[in-house]
Design a protein around this motif. Sequence first.
Motif, mmCIF file in Angstrom:
data_model
loop_
_atom_site.group_PDB
_atom_site.id
_atom_site.type_symbol
_atom_site.label_atom_id
_atom_site.label_comp_id
_atom_site.label_asym_id
_atom_site.label_seq_id
_atom_site.Cartn_x
_atom_site.Cartn_y
_atom_site.Cartn_z
ATOM 1 N N GLY A 106 0.820 -1.210 0.000
ATOM 2 C CA GLY A 106 0.000 0.000 0.000
ATOM 3 C C GLY A 106 0.854 1.259 0.000
ATOM 4 O O GLY A 106 0.557 2.223 -0.709
ATOM 5 N N CYS A 107 1.916 1.252 0.790
ATOM 6 C CA CYS A 107 2.826 2.402 0.828
ATOM 7 C C CYS A 107 3.530 2.592 -0.511
ATOM 8 O O CYS A 107 3.705 3.728 -0.969
ATOM 9 N N ALA A 108 3.917 1.493 -1.138
ATOM 10 C CA ALA A 108 4.562 1.580 -2.450
ATOM 11 C C ALA A 108 3.608 2.177 -3.484
ATOM 12 O O ALA A 108 4.020 2.975 -4.345
ATOM 13 N N GLU A 109 2.332 1.803 -3.408
ATOM 14 C CA GLU A 109 1.333 2.375 -4.326
ATOM 15 C C GLU A 109 1.183 3.880 -4.106
ATOM 16 O O GLU A 109 1.100 4.648 -5.063
ATOM 17 N N VAL A 110 1.157 4.296 -2.849
ATOM 18 C CA VAL A 110 1.037 5.723 -2.533
ATOM 19 C C VAL A 110 2.285 6.471 -2.995
ATOM 20 O O VAL A 110 2.187 7.560 -3.577
ATOM 21 N N ASP A 111 3.455 5.875 -2.760
ATOM 22 C CA ASP A 111 4.688 6.510 -3.233
ATOM 23 C C ASP A 111 4.668 6.667 -4.754
ATOM 24 O O ASP A 111 5.075 7.707 -5.286
ATOM 25 N N ALA A 112 4.195 5.651 -5.456
ATOM 26 C CA ALA A 112 4.131 5.726 -6.923
ATOM 27 C C ALA A 112 3.216 6.872 -7.361
ATOM 28 O O ALA A 112 3.541 7.599 -8.313
ATOM 29 N N LEU A 113 2.094 7.043 -6.675
ATOM 30 C CA LEU A 113 1.211 8.174 -6.978
ATOM 31 C C LEU A 113 1.927 9.498 -6.749
ATOM 32 O O LEU A 113 1.832 10.421 -7.561
ATOM 33 N N ALA A 114 2.619 9.593 -5.631
ATOM 34 C CA ALA A 114 3.305 10.834 -5.268
ATOM 35 C C ALA A 114 4.418 11.182 -6.249
ATOM 36 O O ALA A 114 4.616 12.352 -6.588
ATOM 37 N N TRP A 115 5.137 10.174 -6.732
ATOM 38 C CA TRP A 115 6.279 10.413 -7.618
ATOM 39 C C TRP A 115 5.877 10.534 -9.092
ATOM 40 O O TRP A 115 6.722 10.835 -9.930
ATOM 41 N N ASP A 116 4.627 10.312 -9.413
ATOM 42 C CA ASP A 116 4.184 10.332 -10.808
ATOM 43 C C ASP A 116 4.614 11.614 -11.515
ATOM 44 O O ASP A 116 4.306 12.722 -11.064
ATOM 45 N N GLY A 117 5.337 11.444 -12.613
ATOM 46 C CA GLY A 117 5.766 12.578 -13.436
ATOM 47 C C GLY A 117 6.994 13.314 -12.924
ATOM 48 O O GLY A 117 7.413 14.301 -13.525
ATOM 49 N N ILE A 118 7.566 12.852 -11.826
ATOM 50 C CA ILE A 118 8.751 13.513 -11.268
ATOM 51 C C ILE A 118 9.976 12.696 -11.656
ATOM 52 O O ILE A 118 10.064 11.503 -11.355
ATOM 53 N N PRO A 119 10.924 13.322 -12.369
ATOM 54 C CA PRO A 119 12.093 12.575 -12.856
ATOM 55 C C PRO A 119 12.979 12.061 -11.717
ATOM 56 O O PRO A 119 13.011 12.640 -10.626
ATOM 57 N N PRO A 120 13.687 10.942 -11.969
ATOM 58 C CA PRO A 120 14.517 10.316 -10.932
ATOM 59 C C PRO A 120 15.517 11.264 -10.269
ATOM 60 O O PRO A 120 15.711 11.200 -9.054
ATOM 61 N N GLU A 121 16.129 12.157 -11.033
ATOM 62 C CA GLU A 121 17.117 13.064 -10.429
ATOM 63 C C GLU A 121 16.443 14.062 -9.471
ATOM 64 O O GLU A 121 17.006 14.426 -8.443
ATOM 65 N N ALA A 122 15.229 14.476 -9.788
ATOM 66 C CA ALA A 122 14.483 15.371 -8.890
ATOM 67 C C ALA A 122 14.063 14.609 -7.627
ATOM 68 O O ALA A 122 14.081 15.166 -6.526
ATOM 69 N N ARG A 123 13.711 13.335 -7.792
ATOM 70 C CA ARG A 123 13.362 12.506 -6.634
ATOM 71 C C ARG A 123 14.547 12.395 -5.688
ATOM 72 O O ARG A 123 14.415 12.580 -4.474
ATOM 73 N N ALA A 124 15.704 12.065 -6.251
ATOM 74 C CA ALA A 124 16.907 11.883 -5.434
ATOM 75 C C ALA A 124 17.263 13.176 -4.702
ATOM 76 O O ALA A 124 17.603 13.150 -3.511
#
Length: 146
Positions: A106-124
Motif C-alpha cells: 500500500g505504501c509503495a502504491e502511494v509513493d508511486a502516486l506521489a512520484w508520478d511525473g517527477i524525474p529520478p534526479e528530482a526525486r533523489a
Amino acid sequence: MLEEELHYLLMRAFHVSNREVVARVRQDGLLPGQPKVLEYLHEHDGCTQKQLGEGCALDKSSITGLLTRMDQQGLVRRETAADDRRVSLVCLTGEGRKQAARVRQGCAEVDALAWDGIPPEARAAFLQTMRDIIANLQNKGGKNGK
C-alpha cells in the motif's frame, strides 16, 4: 502565504499520504498507528520497544498501547533478548509479516502516486533535502527541539 511555508507543506503532505495509506489497508482491520509499526518492523524485526518508538515517532505510552493491542490481535510477540534478559524484543508473527507486506505494498502504491511525473534526479534531490531537513531539526532544534 501558507503554501510557501515548509512546516505547512510537510503537514499537508503527511496528511494526504497517510490518508491514502490508511484507505489501502483499512480492509485489513488495522487501527491507527498500526500500519507504521508493521512497516517499521518489516525492516527492523526483533528491535526493542524503544527503537520502535523512535523509528515510528511515537512516545512510550502510545507504542505500549499499540503493541498490547497488536499482541492481542496476533500481529506481534515480545521475546526476551538472548544476550540481556532485561531487554524485550518486538517481533512480527506470521500474520504480522503478512499484514506488514500488505502495508508495504500500500505504501509503495502511494509513493508511486506521489512520484508520478517527477524525474529520478528530482526525486533523489528531494529525498536528500528531506534527510537534511530532518537532520537539521533533530540536531539543531535548540532547547525546545529535543
